[in-house]
Enzyme design. Structure first.
Site, PDB file in Angstrom:
ATOM      1  CD  GLU A  95      -1.693  -2.357   1.372  1.00 25.36           C
ATOM      2  OE1 GLU A  95      -0.596  -2.575   1.900  1.00 25.36           O
ATOM      3  OE2 GLU A  95      -2.486  -3.249   1.036  1.00 25.36           O
ATOM      4  CG  HIS A 165     -12.246  -7.669   5.941  1.00 26.69           C
ATOM      5  ND1 HIS A 165     -11.596  -8.445   6.855  1.00 26.69           N
ATOM      6  CD2 HIS A 165     -11.654  -7.910   4.754  1.00 26.69           C
ATOM      7  CE1 HIS A 165     -10.655  -9.139   6.247  1.00 26.69           C
ATOM      8  NE2 HIS A 165     -10.656  -8.835   4.971  1.00 26.69           N
TER       9      HIS A 165
END
Lengths: 361, 398
Positions: A95, A165
């Site tokens: 990322e 999540h």
């Protein structure tokens, strides 16, 4: 005052829409005067926006983890086939690298549309966003900028996502001058806002409500259109209290508003901020000057969530007008739980309860 | 026996033609051949050769015996049945959240535990069911955790991705890939500081092999000569991206550069045992090592990934035929007359029933109390109270 409110409605031509999510349906309005619409979900709306961006701008790139085969949510489906692997490509699982690379490409004029697979994974890139992207223009005295960067990330609870999540990290990014933070709340908004974000001259972090990818369906204008950033939208007009939210929480506010009217004869005005940085202070001020009461709601934990900013600013601007203390109904100050999600979430019932108390103040 | 060997080779050749991009995935079948027994129940098995990076790998000949093979067989069968049962539970929506299954990869934890002991520390990311069982966790604890019950190993608060076992130094179960790598270096530092003769093992995948913090951990472990065994469980796909499309160099055992490394056939629990035993002695003397376990997962990345959009079904079934870890141990047992095929089948059925009984027992457990929502955020509890506003009790379910 009311005409200033309706400015928010005029950018998106009125269309009939029904959100399947939580069985909500708003009053049908006349169909669009500008262009045809199609009934699509949020994921397809995002996909259309990306395709339009890639088509109209030869320097546009879409990259991120697993985007080639369409992405884990299928938002990038078909893009590789249409635009080729020079422009639509997978990145390794990095990322920090993804965003840093995007900043670099954007500073040389590319329109870099990076995807972070889940907003929960954005933190390795936090340094790049805060220390590079947001400061590039400023520290170079305007010589350089990375305005062509847009970082998309699915955020929010899904019912069973657990710690990693489900997070809503928007609050961290609203604290960074130099970037913009946008929260899509439905398919039509998502497409228009994303197209605006992509062509915005400043780097934008664009959060998409993952629970709504499949469940939110509405008439979305075909072709290209944009919704200006920094403009809120009044989703429901009312007179007794202003409910402010963004993203998937807006549907919860609308549900609470409907139940407030039905059960308690309380008329709530619901505002979707749509952009958090910069946010439409004027629209909320106008509304609270009308209603005299404010409630802000978000899934992220309450302490230092963006609701705190809205509350503090509106309290200052509307202090004399306020009939009761502004309220925040948000997630608790805990890590996003697994089993306890139904208890943690700022549900419609909690909002109704708070509205009642506010009216009784 | 010859037929079996020849048959296996045939499958390997057939399989080679199906392998397009991933050249490394299917070409290695077991080279183990039954060797003459030295005593009644111990044998030497030759495993696929190790590959060394800046080190001399150990011998390919692994000592084992009937008891060890039977234990490995049972543990792997239990792991396999657990994964299949977990899959069913999710499909029935009794367990929810995100599920990452490791069936196909059982040889890795089983081989590791044959070489380490529970005083060595271990940390991993979310594909942790089999590792948890290998670390001595019980099937019932595992399912209770999946179902969100308070008898689960994380009191129901973690779920599938966050299995822990304090007493056996299993530090989880981590959500963000790569995050566990600097933690592993820290665990190794603690062992070295305490001078307790134990090591830390930190496992990550081929996807995580491109996270920057892994290299930060390599450098720290190398500079300070920490007894840290870095293990890349290379199942060749990071979610949906094949290793060769994510990594310029897919020779993960060399990615530590100045850190010595070794490639191990991760579908063969005996190769894993040999490699890890060597690694433990190595790191106690020399500092970190990077092991690459060449393994494979039969299921997709998670419950929402069918696992067939980025690889062919032929590839999956080919590996199952040629390299399945449980079948391999079964073959070793039967070919060395340690057990009859029918007995092993019986034992498999028995284990399946035991797992099912454990699931039922887990279903009977209670959910954690609501107070756990705000416990364990800080050491001192938040002293919060929950005032119900709904007419019905807040329903806890996944």
């Amino acid at each position: 005052m009311i005409s200033r409110c309706s400015r928010g409605l005029s950018e998106l031509s009125r269309h009939s829409c029904s959100l399947i999510l939580r069985g909500l349906s708003t009053a049908a309005a006349a169909s669009s005067e500008k262009s045809e619409t199609s009934r699509i979900n949020l994921c397809t709306a995002v996909n259309e926006a990306l395709a339009i961006a890639l088509e109209n701008n030869r320097k546009a790139l879409v990259f991120g983890e697993d985007v080639s085969f369409g992405g884990v949510f299928r938002c990038t489906a078909g893009l590789l086939q249409r635009f080729g692997k020079e422009r639509v490509f997978n990145t390794p699982l990095s990322e920090q690298g993804i965003v840093g690379f995007g900043i670099g490409a954007a500073s040389l004029g590319c329109t870099a549309i990076a995807e972070i697979q889940f907003a929960d994974y954005i933190y390795p890139a936090f340094d790049q966003i805060v220390n590079e992207a947001s400061k590039y223009r400023y520290r170079s005295g305007g010589e350089f900028n990375c305005g062509g960067l847009t970082v998309r990330a699915p955020y929010g609870a899904v019912g069973h996502g657990g710690h990693y999540h489900s997070q809503s990290p928007e609050g961290f990014f609203t604290h960074v001058p130099g970037i913009k933070v946008v929260m899509a709340g439905g398919p039509a908004d998502a497409k228009g806002l994303l197209l605006s974000a992509i062509q915005d001259p400043d780097p934008v972090i664009f959060f998409e409500p993952k629970m709504m990818y499949r469940t939110a369906v509405e008439e979305v204008p075909k072709g290209k259109y944009t919704i200006p950033l920094g403009k809120a939208k009044v989703k429901r007009e009312g007179t007794d209290i202003t409910l402010v939210g963004w993203g998937q929480q807006v549907a919860v506010l609308e549900k609470a508003a409907a139940l407030c009217l039905e059960r308690h004869d309380i008329s709530c005005e619901v505002i979707d901020l749509r952009t958090l940085l910069p946010w439409d202070v004027a629209a909320v001020e106008v509304s609270v000057n009308k209603t005299g009461r404010l409630l802000v709601s978000h899934e992220a934990p309450i302490t230092s969530g963006f609701g705190a900013e809205v509350t503090a600013t509106i309290t200052k601007r509307c202090f004399a007008r306020l009939e009761s203390p502004p309220l925040r109904i948000c997630g608790y100050d805990t890590p996003f739980p697994l089993v306890y999600e139904p208890v943690y979430m700022p549900t419609a019932q909690k909002i109704i309860d708070a509205v009642e108390h506010s009216l009784q103040y | 026996m010859a037929l079996l060997r020849g048959g296996r080779q045939k499958v390997c050749q057939l399989f080679k033609s199906h392998v397009t991009r991933q050249s490394s995935v299917g070409q290695r079948c077991f080279s183990a051949e039954p060797a003459p027994k030295e005593s009644d129940d111990s044998i030497t098995v030759t495993v696929n050769p190790f590959k060394g990076h800046r080190l001399e790998p150990p011998s390919r000949d692994v000592q084992t015996n009937k008891k060890e093979l039977l234990d490995m067989f049972e543990t792997m069968v239990r792991m396999r049945r657990t994964e299949i049962a977990a899959d069913l539970l999710y499909k029935q929506k009794l367990a929810r959240g995100f599920l990452h299954l490791a069936d196909g990869q059982e040889a890795v934890p089983v081989g590791i535990e044959a070489a380490l002991d529970f005083k060595d520390s271990m940390i991993q990311s979310y594909r942790d069911h089999c590792t948890f069982l290998g670390r001595g966790g019980s099937v019932k604890e595992l399912f209770a955790e999946l179902l969100g019950k308070k008898d689960g190993c994380a009191r129901g608060l973690g779920g599938s991705m966050h299995m822990y076992k304090r007493e056996h130094n299993f530090f989880g179960g981590i959500g963000i890939v790569g995050e566990q790598c600097p933690l592993g270096a820290g665990l190794a530092f603690a062992h070295k500081y305490r001078n307790d003769g134990h090591v830390a093992m930190t496992l990550y995948g081929d996807g995580a092999a491109n996270q920057g913090q892994l290299y930060e951990a390599f450098n720290m472990a190398a500079i300070w000569e920490l007894p840290c065994i870095f293990v890349c469980e290379n199942n060749h796909y990071g979610m949906g991206t094949a290793e060769r499309r994510a990594s310029k160099s897919a020779a993960f055992y060399t990615r530590g550069d100045y850190v010595p490394g070794m490639w191990i056939d991760g579908m063969d629990c005996l190769a894993v045992k040999q490699g890890v035993a060597f690694a433990k002695q190595f790191v106690l003397k020399n500092g970190p090592i990077v092991l690459e376990m060449d393994t494979y997962r039969y299921h997709g990345h998670s419950i929402s990934d069918p696992g067939s959009t980025y690889r062919t079904r032929d590839e999956i079934s080919g590996i199952r035929r040629a390299r399945d870890p449980i079948e391999h141990v079964k073959t070793l047992l039967t070919e060395n007359n340690f057990a009859e095929g029918s007995d092993l089948k019986k034992r498999e059925k028995q284990i399946k029933r035991e797992v099912e009984a454990d699931i039922e027992a887990a279903k009977d457990c209670e959910f954690p109390p609501i107070e756990d929502l705000w416990n364990n955020i800080y050491k001192d509890g938040l002293k919060a109270k929950l005032r119900p506003i709904e007419i019905s009790k807040p329903k806890i379910q996944l």
